[in-house]
Design a protein around this motif. Structure first.
Motif, PDB file in Angstrom:
ATOM      1  N   GLN A   1      -9.284  21.633 -22.647  1.00  0.00           N
ATOM      2  CA  GLN A   1      -8.781  20.664 -23.457  1.00  0.00           C
ATOM      3  C   GLN A   1      -7.854  19.810 -22.588  1.00  0.00           C
ATOM      4  O   GLN A   1      -7.632  18.325 -22.958  1.00  0.00           O
ATOM      5  CB  GLN A   1      -7.962  21.268 -24.629  1.00  0.00           C
ATOM      6  N   ILE A   2      -7.061  20.240 -21.565  1.00  0.00           N
ATOM      7  CA  ILE A   2      -6.179  19.736 -20.929  1.00  0.00           C
ATOM      8  C   ILE A   2      -6.900  18.442 -19.910  1.00  0.00           C
ATOM      9  O   ILE A   2      -6.715  17.448 -19.733  1.00  0.00           O
ATOM     10  CB  ILE A   2      -5.336  20.541 -20.098  1.00  0.00           C
ATOM     11  N   LEU A   3      -8.164  19.186 -19.414  1.00  0.00           N
ATOM     12  CA  LEU A   3      -9.063  18.224 -18.812  1.00  0.00           C
ATOM     13  C   LEU A   3      -9.194  17.075 -19.597  1.00  0.00           C
ATOM     14  O   LEU A   3      -9.585  15.653 -18.857  1.00  0.00           O
ATOM     15  CB  LEU A   3     -10.160  19.140 -18.252  1.00  0.00           C
ATOM     16  N   VAL A   4      -9.704  17.072 -20.750  1.00  0.00           N
ATOM     17  CA  VAL A   4     -10.248  15.750 -21.323  1.00  0.00           C
ATOM     18  C   VAL A   4      -9.120  14.914 -21.614  1.00  0.00           C
ATOM     19  O   VAL A   4      -9.119  13.817 -21.513  1.00  0.00           O
ATOM     20  CB  VAL A   4     -10.714  16.332 -23.033  1.00  0.00           C
ATOM     21  N   ALA A   5      -7.793  15.495 -21.722  1.00  0.00           N
ATOM     22  CA  ALA A   5      -6.622  14.595 -22.003  1.00  0.00           C
ATOM     23  C   ALA A   5      -6.463  14.123 -20.667  1.00  0.00           C
ATOM     24  O   ALA A   5      -6.108  12.590 -20.652  1.00  0.00           O
ATOM     25  CB  ALA A   5      -5.443  15.339 -22.231  1.00  0.00           C
ATOM     26  N   ILE A   6      -6.407  14.770 -19.475  1.00  0.00           N
ATOM     27  CA  ILE A   6      -6.262  13.944 -18.311  1.00  0.00           C
ATOM     28  C   ILE A   6      -7.342  13.002 -17.889  1.00  0.00           C
ATOM     29  O   ILE A   6      -6.911  11.643 -17.561  1.00  0.00           O
ATOM     30  CB  ILE A   6      -6.588  14.824 -17.080  1.00  0.00           C
ATOM     31  N   VAL A   7      -8.494  13.103 -18.116  1.00  0.00           N
ATOM     32  CA  VAL A   7      -9.569  12.123 -17.830  1.00  0.00           C
ATOM     33  C   VAL A   7      -9.518  10.879 -19.042  1.00  0.00           C
ATOM     34  O   VAL A   7      -9.370   9.722 -18.499  1.00  0.00           O
ATOM     35  CB  VAL A   7     -10.822  12.678 -18.335  1.00  0.00           C
ATOM     36  N   ALA A   8      -8.911  10.962 -20.274  1.00  0.00           N
ATOM     37  CA  ALA A   8      -8.826   9.906 -21.163  1.00  0.00           C
ATOM     38  C   ALA A   8      -7.711   9.147 -20.627  1.00  0.00           C
ATOM     39  O   ALA A   8      -7.689   7.902 -20.609  1.00  0.00           O
ATOM     40  CB  ALA A   8      -8.587  10.428 -22.509  1.00  0.00           C
ATOM     41  N   ILE A   9      -6.692   9.591 -20.080  1.00  0.00           N
ATOM     42  CA  ILE A   9      -5.520   9.159 -19.801  1.00  0.00           C
ATOM     43  C   ILE A   9      -5.684   8.283 -18.449  1.00  0.00           C
ATOM     44  O   ILE A   9      -5.215   7.009 -18.115  1.00  0.00           O
ATOM     45  CB  ILE A   9      -4.303  10.025 -19.567  1.00  0.00           C
ATOM     46  N   ALA A  10      -6.422   8.961 -17.546  1.00  0.00           N
ATOM     47  CA  ALA A  10      -6.873   8.190 -16.159  1.00  0.00           C
ATOM     48  C   ALA A  10      -7.613   7.034 -16.411  1.00  0.00           C
ATOM     49  O   ALA A  10      -7.666   5.984 -15.952  1.00  0.00           O
ATOM     50  CB  ALA A  10      -7.693   9.205 -15.346  1.00  0.00           C
ATOM     51  N   LEU A  11      -8.682   7.210 -17.689  1.00  0.00           N
ATOM     52  CA  LEU A  11      -9.610   5.975 -17.872  1.00  0.00           C
ATOM     53  C   LEU A  11      -8.751   4.780 -18.514  1.00  0.00           C
ATOM     54  O   LEU A  11      -8.711   3.675 -18.046  1.00  0.00           O
ATOM     55  CB  LEU A  11     -10.576   6.309 -18.696  1.00  0.00           C
ATOM     56  N   TRP A  12      -7.727   5.204 -19.310  1.00  0.00           N
ATOM     57  CA  TRP A  12      -6.885   4.204 -20.012  1.00  0.00           C
ATOM     58  C   TRP A  12      -5.989   3.450 -18.936  1.00  0.00           C
ATOM     59  O   TRP A  12      -5.910   2.250 -18.969  1.00  0.00           O
ATOM     60  CB  TRP A  12      -5.891   5.042 -21.035  1.00  0.00           C
ATOM     61  N   TYR A  13      -5.445   4.241 -17.939  1.00  0.00           N
ATOM     62  CA  TYR A  13      -4.712   3.691 -16.808  1.00  0.00           C
ATOM     63  C   TYR A  13      -5.772   2.650 -15.949  1.00  0.00           C
ATOM     64  O   TYR A  13      -5.352   1.601 -15.753  1.00  0.00           O
ATOM     65  CB  TYR A  13      -4.202   4.880 -16.113  1.00  0.00           C
ATOM     66  N   ALA A  14      -6.666   3.210 -15.620  1.00  0.00           N
ATOM     67  CA  ALA A  14      -7.722   2.436 -14.907  1.00  0.00           C
ATOM     68  C   ALA A  14      -7.999   1.304 -15.585  1.00  0.00           C
ATOM     69  O   ALA A  14      -8.133  -0.006 -14.840  1.00  0.00           O
ATOM     70  CB  ALA A  14      -8.868   3.024 -14.224  1.00  0.00           C
ATOM     71  N   LEU A  15      -8.473   1.088 -16.803  1.00  0.00           N
ATOM     72  CA  LEU A  15      -9.083  -0.024 -17.383  1.00  0.00           C
ATOM     73  C   LEU A  15      -7.903  -1.121 -17.755  1.00  0.00           C
ATOM     74  O   LEU A  15      -8.455  -2.159 -17.965  1.00  0.00           O
ATOM     75  CB  LEU A  15      -9.551   0.446 -18.762  1.00  0.00           C
ATOM     76  N   THR A  16      -6.719  -0.617 -17.728  1.00  0.00           N
ATOM     77  CA  THR A  16      -5.650  -1.508 -18.004  1.00  0.00           C
ATOM     78  C   THR A  16      -4.921  -1.999 -16.795  1.00  0.00           C
ATOM     79  O   THR A  16      -3.862  -2.559 -16.881  1.00  0.00           O
ATOM     80  CB  THR A  16      -4.477  -0.803 -18.865  1.00  0.00           C
ATOM     81  N   THR A  17      -5.481  -1.338 -15.751  1.00  0.00           N
ATOM     82  CA  THR A  17      -4.601  -1.938 -14.446  1.00  0.00           C
ATOM     83  C   THR A  17      -5.360  -2.438 -13.404  1.00  0.00           C
ATOM     84  O   THR A  17      -4.876  -3.422 -12.921  1.00  0.00           O
ATOM     85  CB  THR A  17      -3.857  -0.616 -13.767  1.00  0.00           C
TER      86      THR A  17
END
Length: 262
Positions: free
Chosen positions: A10-26
């Protein structure tokens, strides 16, 4: 799957989602930003906004207001749904008479009711509580009603053959049958109670998480909007965890399913 592995995933899913969000907005891809920061903000700005709210203490008053409204809506709606659900299940004639009216009221869009409750009850907490109650009540009502109706005819016949009174049947047969259904609905109702409070605050209030989100949206503060949504999500998960603790205590007698075993 054991609990530790489940939490890790569950934590891994959250980390991946946040990482994707950061990458796609940066970082632009092929010279183009997939998620423009103006519309989607980024995790760093959202985290900074959340920290700022808690450090300055701005968030605490709003959290308390929303918590009060959500808890009142949850308790009133749940108790009402349980009582009416049991009553209708035990009184088929009454249920048949009121069935079309229950379905009619349940079909009403809750957003349409929000301004009416504000007109009747003012801009205080009770208009938000009323909106939350309309969301919670029907979820609990239909589940409890179905849970009592699903009592095994064999178990019921055996209990009556052993001479159980109506009160004993309620305690030892109907109530255990409805508990699983009821707690299933309560987990869903937690979110709806908070939704009712926040929507009411969004439409008209001077405090609460909905008010914070509405104010941030009014000045195009996308980071503030996402920060409010994040705090709201954690808020709902915390309340739901409390419901889970009560569920485990009251349903300790229930055998574990194969999926729940470590």
């Amino acid at each position: 799957m054991n609990r530790t592995a489940l939490i890790a995933l569950q934590i891994l899913v959250a980390i991946v989602a946040i990482a994707l969000w950061y990458a796609l907005t940066t970082f632009p891809i092929f010279g183009r930003m997939i998620l423009p920061p103006f519309f989607f903000s980024n995790p760093v700005d959202v985290a900074n906004q959340v920290v700022k709210w808690f450090v300055t203490g701005v968030i605490w008053r709003h959290l308390w207001v929303t918590l009060s409204e959500a808890v009142l809506a949850f308790v009133i709606g749940s108790v009402g749904g349980v009582l009416v659900g049991f009553w209708f299940a035990r009184q088929p004639r009454t249920a048949a008479v009121f069935d079309p009216y229950v379905k009619m009221v349940n079909a009403l869009p809750r957003v349409v009711l929000a301004p009416i409750f504000t007109l009747w009850l003012g801009l205080g907490i009770w208009s938000k509580v009323a909106l939350g109650v309309t969301l919670v009540f029907f979820i609990v009502f239909f589940n409890v009603y179905q849970g009592v109706k699903e009592v095994s005819p064999t178990v019921l016949a055996n209990a009556r053959m052993l001479g159980m009174s109506e009160r004993q049947l309620m305690r030892h047969v109907y109530w255990p049958s409805a508990l699983s259904w009821m707690f299933s609905s309560l987990h869903t109702s937690v979110g709806f109670a908070v939704v009712g409070a926040v929507v009411g605050e969004y439409l008209g209030s001077a405090a609460g998480l909905g008010y914070l989100i509405q104010q941030a949206e009014g000045v195009f503060d996308v980071a503030g909007v996402f920060a409010g949504m994040f705090v709201l999500a954690v808020f709902v998960l915390t309340i739901d965890a409390g419901v889970s603790v009560v569920e485990r205590r009251l349903l300790a007698w229930r055998p574990m399913t194969s999926e729940a075993r470590p």
